[in-house]
Design a protein around this motif. Sequence first.
Motif, PDB file in Angstrom:
ATOM      1  N   ALA A  74     -32.844 -51.839  45.225  1.00  0.00           N
ATOM      2  CA  ALA A  74     -33.952 -51.416  44.370  1.00  0.00           C
ATOM      3  C   ALA A  74     -35.043 -52.465  44.356  1.00  0.00           C
ATOM      4  CB  ALA A  74     -33.452 -51.143  42.950  1.00  0.00           C
ATOM      5  N   ALA A  75     -34.670 -53.742  44.376  1.00  0.00           N
ATOM      6  CA  ALA A  75     -35.665 -54.805  44.338  1.00  0.00           C
ATOM      7  C   ALA A  75     -36.527 -54.797  45.592  1.00  0.00           C
ATOM      8  CB  ALA A  75     -34.974 -56.154  44.182  1.00  0.00           C
ATOM      9  N   ALA A  76     -35.957 -54.362  46.702  1.00  0.00           N
ATOM     10  CA  ALA A  76     -36.689 -54.382  47.960  1.00  0.00           C
ATOM     11  C   ALA A  76     -37.600 -53.174  48.126  1.00  0.00           C
ATOM     12  CB  ALA A  76     -35.697 -54.449  49.118  1.00  0.00           C
ATOM     13  N   GLN A  77     -37.360 -52.132  47.363  1.00  0.00           N
ATOM     14  CA  GLN A  77     -38.160 -50.924  47.512  1.00  0.00           C
ATOM     15  C   GLN A  77     -39.470 -51.042  46.750  1.00  0.00           C
ATOM     16  OE1 GLN A  77     -35.725 -47.709  46.168  1.00  0.00           O
ATOM     17  NE2 GLN A  77     -34.337 -47.856  47.896  1.00  0.00           N
ATOM     18  N   ASP A  78     -40.451 -50.261  47.189  1.00  0.00           N
ATOM     19  CA  ASP A  78     -41.714 -50.203  46.471  1.00  0.00           C
ATOM     20  C   ASP A  78     -41.512 -49.518  45.130  1.00  0.00           C
ATOM     21  OD1 ASP A  78     -43.156 -51.439  48.502  1.00  0.00           O
ATOM     22  OD2 ASP A  78     -43.598 -49.537  49.503  1.00  0.00           O
ATOM     23  N   VAL A  79     -42.378 -49.856  44.186  1.00  0.00           N
ATOM     24  CA  VAL A  79     -42.356 -49.215  42.881  1.00  0.00           C
ATOM     25  C   VAL A  79     -42.752 -47.758  43.055  1.00  0.00           C
ATOM     26  CG1 VAL A  79     -43.527 -49.158  40.650  1.00  0.00           C
ATOM     27  CG2 VAL A  79     -42.900 -51.340  41.683  1.00  0.00           C
ATOM     28  N   VAL A  80     -42.004 -46.877  42.413  1.00  0.00           N
ATOM     29  CA  VAL A  80     -42.307 -45.453  42.485  1.00  0.00           C
ATOM     30  C   VAL A  80     -42.781 -45.010  41.113  1.00  0.00           C
ATOM     31  CG1 VAL A  80     -41.389 -43.160  42.977  1.00  0.00           C
ATOM     32  CG2 VAL A  80     -40.551 -45.132  44.259  1.00  0.00           C
ATOM     33  N   ARG A  81     -43.960 -44.394  41.082  1.00  0.00           N
ATOM     34  CA  ARG A  81     -44.542 -43.923  39.834  1.00  0.00           C
ATOM     35  C   ARG A  81     -44.645 -42.400  39.869  1.00  0.00           C
ATOM     36  NH1 ARG A  81     -47.382 -48.709  40.814  1.00  0.00           N
ATOM     37  NH2 ARG A  81     -47.178 -50.184  39.106  1.00  0.00           N
ATOM     38  N   PRO A  82     -44.595 -41.778  38.707  1.00  0.00           N
ATOM     39  CA  PRO A  82     -44.808 -40.331  38.661  1.00  0.00           C
ATOM     40  C   PRO A  82     -46.245 -39.990  39.074  1.00  0.00           C
ATOM     41  CG  PRO A  82     -44.016 -41.168  36.540  1.00  0.00           C
ATOM     42  CD  PRO A  82     -44.304 -42.348  37.403  1.00  0.00           C
ATOM     43  N   ALA A  83     -46.460 -38.757  39.462  1.00  0.00           N
ATOM     44  CA  ALA A  83     -47.806 -38.284  39.802  1.00  0.00           C
ATOM     45  C   ALA A  83     -48.707 -38.439  38.578  1.00  0.00           C
ATOM     46  CB  ALA A  83     -47.751 -36.823  40.237  1.00  0.00           C
TER      47      ALA A  83
END
Length: 158
Positions: free
Chosen positions: A33-42
């Motif tokens: 999770a730390a390596a992934q980009d931040v995912v935000r809602p639309a």
Amino acid sequence: MIPALRLRPFAPCLAALWLALAAVATPAAAPQAAAQDVVRPAAGDQQAIRGTIRSQLDAFQVDDGVRAFSYATPQLRGLFRTPENFMAMVRGGYQPVYRPQSVEFLDARIVEGRIGQAVRFVGRDGRAVIAIYTMEQQPDGSWRIAAVQLIPTDEVTS
């Protein structure tokens, strides 16, 4: 009405909190999770989510338990059964949310497929807390509050 709402980017010191929340949910996934980009809602979902939270806060300000209760998911409503039970829980354990001195929407994130909206509250006592609202979209497209976790901070305002 609730106190004036301000919006600002998610504070950098809270970014670790989101990763910690992901780690608590699935400890083995934390490094990934730390390596992934931040995912935000639309953007439209973020607006609707904030609108749901604002509406519930407005209901708290006028002690409208029926309306405040209506913004909870069906599962949460089933747990508390009545608006009176729900409001007793809010008054007893969520005082900064029930009667805030100030409210500030922070960022929303998708963690483990669930949407969390961070909101900074300053209670009447001047102590700040971060509330993480877990939101669920309903079959009709509306957003409802599934849970709220309060995270204390060291911040005290006058």
